[in-house]
Design a protein around this motif. Structure first.
Motif, PDB file in Angstrom:
ATOM      1  N   LEU A 102      36.374  38.689  47.083  1.00 52.37           N
ATOM      2  CA  LEU A 102      37.940  38.170  47.651  1.00 52.37           C
ATOM      3  C   LEU A 102      38.705  37.565  46.723  1.00 52.37           C
ATOM      4  CD1 LEU A 102      39.072  39.010  50.488  1.00 52.37           C
ATOM      5  CD2 LEU A 102      38.148  36.937  51.107  1.00 52.37           C
ATOM      6  N   LYS A 103      38.131  36.526  46.250  1.00 54.87           N
ATOM      7  CA  LYS A 103      38.716  35.776  45.222  1.00 54.87           C
ATOM      8  C   LYS A 103      39.492  36.733  43.949  1.00 54.87           C
ATOM      9  CE  LYS A 103      36.416  31.343  45.704  1.00 54.87           C
ATOM     10  NZ  LYS A 103      35.361  30.336  45.211  1.00 54.87           N
ATOM     11  N   SER A 104      38.563  37.387  43.483  1.00 57.04           N
ATOM     12  CA  SER A 104      39.003  38.413  42.415  1.00 57.04           C
ATOM     13  C   SER A 104      40.266  39.373  42.775  1.00 57.04           C
ATOM     14  CB  SER A 104      37.817  39.101  41.860  1.00 57.04           C
ATOM     15  OG  SER A 104      36.930  38.405  41.243  1.00 57.04           O
ATOM     16  N   GLU A 105      40.031  39.670  44.141  1.00 53.20           N
ATOM     17  CA  GLU A 105      41.109  40.763  44.476  1.00 53.20           C
ATOM     18  C   GLU A 105      42.452  39.644  44.698  1.00 53.20           C
ATOM     19  OE1 GLU A 105      42.255  43.405  48.603  1.00 53.20           O
ATOM     20  OE2 GLU A 105      39.800  42.826  47.942  1.00 53.20           O
ATOM     21  N   LEU A 106      42.365  38.487  45.114  1.00 56.06           N
ATOM     22  CA  LEU A 106      43.553  37.785  45.373  1.00 56.06           C
ATOM     23  C   LEU A 106      44.237  37.474  43.964  1.00 56.06           C
ATOM     24  CD1 LEU A 106      42.382  35.504  48.280  1.00 56.06           C
ATOM     25  CD2 LEU A 106      44.162  37.174  48.164  1.00 56.06           C
ATOM     26  N   ASN A 107      43.370  37.101  42.999  1.00 54.79           N
ATOM     27  CA  ASN A 107      43.868  36.838  41.843  1.00 54.79           C
ATOM     28  C   ASN A 107      44.408  38.129  41.234  1.00 54.79           C
ATOM     29  OD1 ASN A 107      42.997  34.125  41.758  1.00 54.79           O
ATOM     30  ND2 ASN A 107      41.029  34.469  40.963  1.00 54.79           N
ATOM     31  N   PHE A 108      44.009  39.335  41.419  1.00 57.98           N
ATOM     32  CA  PHE A 108      44.458  40.434  40.809  1.00 57.98           C
ATOM     33  C   PHE A 108      45.854  40.748  41.377  1.00 57.98           C
ATOM     34  CE2 PHE A 108      44.677  45.145  40.865  1.00 57.98           C
ATOM     35  CZ  PHE A 108      44.879  45.273  39.690  1.00 57.98           C
TER      36      PHE A 108
END
Length: 116
Positions: A102-108
């Protein structure tokens, strides 16, 4: 099966032995009849002892089986408990992975917004 037969034999031996102790008319009991009666009682008492030993042997066998089953039951409970702990551990690891994704997706998404 065998246990029921041993129990039945024990009951029959006891019944026959107890029947020998019914009061008998003293009249007409010759020494030979008394001697035969006493030897019959001894034989029946011996049968009762043998049948009781057989019954005790079955009881011990059953107790051993119960003890073995109890041990198996405890072993299975431990195995289930260990499996449940492993499942909980896997679920926690999955939650951590989901948070990271989820963090990676938000960062992306944030990176894309900044590019645009």
């Amino acid at each position: 099966g065998r246990c029921e037969q041993a129990y039945s034999d024990l009951q029959e031996s006891l019944r026959r032995l107890l029947a020998m102790y019914r009061p008998m008319s003293a009249a007409g009991l010759t020494p030979k009849i008394r001697q035969w009666h006493n030897s019959e009682k001894m034989g029946l008492a011996s049968d009762v002892a043998k049948d009781a030993k057989r019954m005790l042997s079955f009881c011990r066998e059953i107790a051993g089986g119960v003890k073995h089953l109890d041990s198996e039951n405890q072993h299975l409970r431990r195995a289930i408990q260990e499996r449940n702990l492993a499942v909980l551990d896997t679920e926690k690891k999955n939650q951590v992975i989901e948070k990271d994704l989820l963090k990676s997706e938000l960062n992306f998404q944030h990176s894309i917004k900044n590019m645009v």
